[in-house]
Motif scaffolding. Structure first.
Motif, PDB file in Angstrom:
ATOM      1  N   VAL A 198     -82.610  53.156  37.149  1.00 54.88           N
ATOM      2  CA  VAL A 198     -83.867  52.517  36.760  1.00 54.88           C
ATOM      3  C   VAL A 198     -83.934  51.102  37.329  1.00 54.88           C
ATOM      4  O   VAL A 198     -82.989  50.319  37.205  1.00 54.88           O
ATOM      5  N   LEU A 236     -88.014  47.965  33.474  1.00 57.54           N
ATOM      6  CA  LEU A 236     -88.743  48.472  32.317  1.00 57.54           C
ATOM      7  C   LEU A 236     -90.205  48.080  32.473  1.00 57.54           C
ATOM      8  O   LEU A 236     -90.540  46.892  32.497  1.00 57.54           O
ATOM      9  N   THR A 259     -77.130  49.868  30.538  1.00 56.93           N
ATOM     10  CA  THR A 259     -78.099  50.951  30.329  1.00 56.93           C
ATOM     11  C   THR A 259     -78.858  50.755  29.022  1.00 56.93           C
ATOM     12  O   THR A 259     -80.067  50.988  28.950  1.00 56.93           O
ATOM     13  N   ASN A 318     -90.368  57.354  33.455  1.00 54.66           N
ATOM     14  CA  ASN A 318     -89.544  58.118  32.502  1.00 54.66           C
ATOM     15  C   ASN A 318     -89.066  59.430  33.114  1.00 54.66           C
ATOM     16  O   ASN A 318     -89.022  60.472  32.457  1.00 54.66           O
ATOM     17  N   GLU A 364     -88.780  53.690  38.567  1.00 55.29           N
ATOM     18  CA  GLU A 364     -87.941  53.704  39.771  1.00 55.29           C
ATOM     19  C   GLU A 364     -88.791  54.129  40.959  1.00 55.29           C
ATOM     20  O   GLU A 364     -89.505  55.125  40.900  1.00 55.29           O
ATOM     21  N   ASN A 381     -89.329  53.674  31.778  1.00 56.47           N
ATOM     22  CA  ASN A 381     -88.382  53.465  32.869  1.00 56.47           C
ATOM     23  C   ASN A 381     -89.067  53.710  34.208  1.00 56.47           C
ATOM     24  O   ASN A 381     -89.731  54.740  34.389  1.00 56.47           O
ATOM     25  N   THR A 392     -82.948  49.985  29.939  1.00 59.39           N
ATOM     26  CA  THR A 392     -83.722  51.230  29.914  1.00 59.39           C
ATOM     27  C   THR A 392     -84.240  51.501  28.502  1.00 59.39           C
ATOM     28  O   THR A 392     -83.796  50.879  27.535  1.00 59.39           O
ATOM     29  N   THR A 393     -85.132  52.450  28.404  1.00 57.74           N
ATOM     30  CA  THR A 393     -85.708  52.811  27.098  1.00 57.74           C
ATOM     31  C   THR A 393     -84.692  53.490  26.193  1.00 57.74           C
ATOM     32  O   THR A 393     -84.911  53.575  24.975  1.00 57.74           O
ATOM     33  N   VAL A 451     -83.052  58.414  33.749  1.00 56.36           N
ATOM     34  CA  VAL A 451     -81.764  57.732  33.873  1.00 56.36           C
ATOM     35  C   VAL A 451     -80.683  58.748  34.239  1.00 56.36           C
ATOM     36  O   VAL A 451     -80.486  59.736  33.524  1.00 56.36           O
TER      37      VAL A 451
END
Length: 248
Positions: free
Chosen positions: A6, A9, A164, A45, A85, A83, A168-169, A144
């Protein structure tokens, strides 16, 4: 293609119903939009979405019915963290594993067990995906890339390091919260290869399994270097002619 690492956020800005079973989502992500253009891919996500427009650090993307049904994106609301990317570049390191951004199913957080510097999370695993998940293998949870610590018939666990948990969420997912799951695509390809029989050559017309031809059609064969031709006329037996160089 993504790697499951990721980058930032993001935040859901708005979700607009576009009629039927589709939606248009707007997501704030200053980093991932810094070089994004129309048509680029960004994982949200763990779901690969195509950029429609970029404006002031916010990008919009269409979400069709299949995506809403197969993922947890349909439950997002304005203000929710997500998340993000960008698609992997061929000249970059593969920090996680090969991630397509094609969600295979939705799981849920079953429990959280905090330790001094890390945390163990247990997730519900849909039965249809269980055969693709192995101990020490890779799985994608909300985008992730994670290593499976243990696995059962309908659950698996992972260990999350502080980075992490912070970036990340997964650091704020409550027990019961849904998560997007993508199993390792290599496992699915292997299964397909092992369970699918290759096509066989079609049988000759009439169901004959040898080179003989019925109905007055000539068939040729070479046996021991001797060429022979035969005609089956279907009206009183075969009339054969052979050529053997005079050795007969």
């Amino acid at each position: 293609m993504f790697t499951g690492i990721v980058e930032e956020l993001g935040e859901v800005v708005r979700i607009a119903d576009t009629g039927g079973d589709s939606a248009l989502v707007a997501i704030r992500g200053p980093l991932v939009t810094s070089d994004a253009r129309h048509g680029d891919s960004i994982a949200v996500n763990g779901v690969c979405l195509t950029v429609v427009d970029v404006d002031g650090g916010v990008f919009t993307a269409d979400v069709m019915g299949e995506t809403l049904r197969r993922s947890a994106l349909g439950g997002l609301r304005p203000g929710d963290p997500v998340n993000l990317e960008r698609a992997a570049a061929l000249n970059s390191r593969l920090g996680g594993h090969l991630v397509q951004g094609h969600v295979d199913g939705v799981g849920a957080v079953l429990s959280r067990e905090p330790a001094a510097q890390w945390e163990t999370l247990r997730f519900r695993l849909p039965a249809a995906l269980a055969r693709y998940v192995v101990e020490k293998g890779s799985i994608t949870v909300d985008g992730v890339s994670l290593t499976v610590a243990a696995v059962g018939d309908d659950w698996f666990t992972v260990g999350l390091i502080p980075t992490t948990l912070k970036l990340t969420t997964l650091g704020v997912r409550d027990v019961g919260a849904p998560v997007n799951l993508e199993v390792d695509v290599l496992a699915k390809y292997v299964e397909r290869l092992l369970t699918t029989r290759p096509p066989t050559d079609p049988a000759p017309v009439g169901g004959a399994a040898d080179p003989a031809v019925v109905g007055g059609v000539a068939a040729a064969a070479v046996v021991g270097g001797v060429a022979a031709a035969a005609v089956v006329d279907g009206a009183g037996g075969p009339a054969a002619r052979s050529v053997d160089g005079g050795a007969r």
